[in-house]
Design an enzyme around this catalytic site. Structure first.
Site, PDB file in Angstrom:
ATOM      1  N   ARG A 159      26.681  22.701 -24.933  1.00  0.00           N
ATOM      2  CA  ARG A 159      27.200  23.479 -23.787  1.00  0.00           C
ATOM      3  C   ARG A 159      27.613  22.548 -22.648  1.00  0.00           C
ATOM      4  O   ARG A 159      27.401  22.844 -21.476  1.00  0.00           O
ATOM      5  CB  ARG A 159      26.172  24.507 -23.290  1.00  0.00           C
ATOM      6  CG  ARG A 159      25.792  25.565 -24.289  1.00  0.00           C
ATOM      7  CD  ARG A 159      26.971  26.441 -24.713  1.00  0.00           C
ATOM      8  NE  ARG A 159      26.586  27.257 -25.856  1.00  0.00           N
ATOM      9  CZ  ARG A 159      26.708  26.868 -27.120  1.00  0.00           C
ATOM     10  NH1 ARG A 159      27.248  25.697 -27.416  1.00  0.00           N
ATOM     11  NH2 ARG A 159      26.345  27.645 -28.096  1.00  0.00           N
ATOM     12  N   SER A 229      25.001  35.068 -23.429  1.00  0.00           N
ATOM     13  CA  SER A 229      23.717  34.361 -23.325  1.00  0.00           C
ATOM     14  C   SER A 229      23.556  33.830 -21.909  1.00  0.00           C
ATOM     15  O   SER A 229      24.372  33.036 -21.455  1.00  0.00           O
ATOM     16  CB  SER A 229      23.670  33.185 -24.305  1.00  0.00           C
ATOM     17  OG  SER A 229      23.862  33.644 -25.615  1.00  0.00           O
ATOM     18  N   GLU A 325      22.851  29.088 -18.867  1.00  0.00           N
ATOM     19  CA  GLU A 325      24.113  28.655 -19.472  1.00  0.00           C
ATOM     20  C   GLU A 325      25.266  29.128 -18.581  1.00  0.00           C
ATOM     21  O   GLU A 325      26.314  28.502 -18.503  1.00  0.00           O
ATOM     22  CB  GLU A 325      24.231  29.276 -20.868  1.00  0.00           C
ATOM     23  CG  GLU A 325      25.489  28.906 -21.593  1.00  0.00           C
ATOM     24  CD  GLU A 325      25.520  29.433 -23.015  1.00  0.00           C
ATOM     25  OE1 GLU A 325      26.544  30.024 -23.381  1.00  0.00           O
ATOM     26  OE2 GLU A 325      24.532  29.257 -23.765  1.00  0.00           O
TER      27      GLU A 325
END
Length: 342
Positions: A159, A229, A325
């Site tokens: 990420r 998420s 995230e």
């Protein structure tokens, strides 16, 4: 005069920006950026707003990247796709499959634009963008100079990429180059995909299974605002993972190439009995604990308070501290998400 950001973020949080500009080509994008800079205003480029949380009104210009177009170049061993940054990611996955170019199916239904995909190095069900990315085309905002970064130069991590670090606020992504190998290899390591037979499975079957998993577990942002998420799956040192597995032998864990171990944030949250917990209008989703939702006209303060609560509970039980995230946007631009919820 301000403009509502509610239609431009999938969380459906109602904050405003001073200006919102829709850019359909590079020149419009550069002009909007330069105009804001001349006025001394902060400026940010947004795709579909599917991975951001606006904490307050934004004091500057939000540029919506809508640069479109898909070009395909076929070679003996691969299909090479050159895709405008403003194309919808899932529509691209479908386009590739419809044209018998497999390789993106594990990434089906990830919300957002193609231009956002390298920033986060998007990933799902065992595949990350770096596996198929050939290059990223950007434009230097101050000079208007074109840059092409190879996948290696993008410095992809979990990420993470150069676009979240040195190049943040310096460049705009205008297109992404993908290489889809003709030697297709299904990736069947996660969830329902493990039940499929690698010898007979088709890319369409993988796509269908991924879409089924995502639609049954993840809330539709049109019904309950969310940014997918909310937390990253934590990657911890081997000794910390060993300690945790001694106490919780059934904890899902995925050893990484460098010796570290990735844990499942959703499982950790679930073990703390947090599904369905609400603060104000924000809630932990009942089917997928990794997702925080706007259940009832949530404010950004509600979401931040809930994220803090989840982080504390998981930290106290497992001594693992979750990091968002989702990217947090303050009045003048991106702020440190971990500090915001700590």
């Amino acid at each position: 005069m301000t403009h509502s950001l509610k239609p431009w973020n999938t969380f459906g949080i109602d904050h405003c920006a001073k200006h919102i500009v829709c850019a359909e080509n590079e020149q419009q994008l550069l002009s909007a950026w330069q105009q804001a800079t001349r006025e001394g205003l902060p400026v940010m480029i947004l795709g579909e707003g599917s991975n951001v949380l606006f904490l307050e009104n934004y004091a500057g210009t939000v540029i919506l990247n809508r640069l479109k177009g898909i070009e395909v170049n076929e070679t003996a061993d691969a299909w090479h796709l050159h895709v405008g940054a403003g194309e919808n990611w899932h529509q691209l996955v479908r386009y590739a499959l419809d044209n018998n170019m497999p390789g993106l199916e594990n990434l089906a239904l990830i919300p957002g634009c193609v231009g956002s995909s390298p920033i986060q190095n998007i990933g799902a069900y065992g595949v990350e963008l770096h596996r198929v990315c050939d290059y990223v085309d950007c434009v230097e905002l101050e000079t208007g100079k074109r840059l092409r970064l190879s996948a290696a130069e993008c410095r992809f991590g979990y990420r993470d990429s150069i676009f979240k670090n040195e190049y943040q606020d310096r460049v705009a992504i205008v297109a992404v180059g993908l290489r889809l190998s003709k030697q297709w290899q299904p990736v069947l390591t996660y969830g329902d995909l493990t039940r499929l037979d690698p010898k007979t499975v088709t890319a369409q079957q993988v796509f269908d299974a991924v879409c089924h998993m995502r639609t049954t577990k993840l809330p539709d942002p049109k019904v309950n605002g969310n940014a997918g998420s909310f937390f990253k799956n934590p990657v911890v040192a081997a000794d910390i993972a060993m300690e945790l597995l001694e106490r919780f032998p059934n904890a899902p864990h995925y050893p990484q190439a460098d010796g570290s171990v990735k844990l499942a944030a959703g499982w950790l949250i679930d073990q703390c009995q947090l599904k369905g917990v609400t603060i104000g209008g924000a809630a932990v989703h009942r089917q997928q604990a990794l997702v925080l939702i706007n259940a009832n006209d949530a404010t950004s303060k509600d979401v931040v308070a809930l994220a803090h609560h989840v982080r504390q509970k998981v930290g106290e039980k497992f001594n693992v501290w979750l990091e968002p995230e989702v990217r947090f946007i303050g009045q003048f631009g991106e702020v440190n998400a971990v500090e915001s919820i700590a």
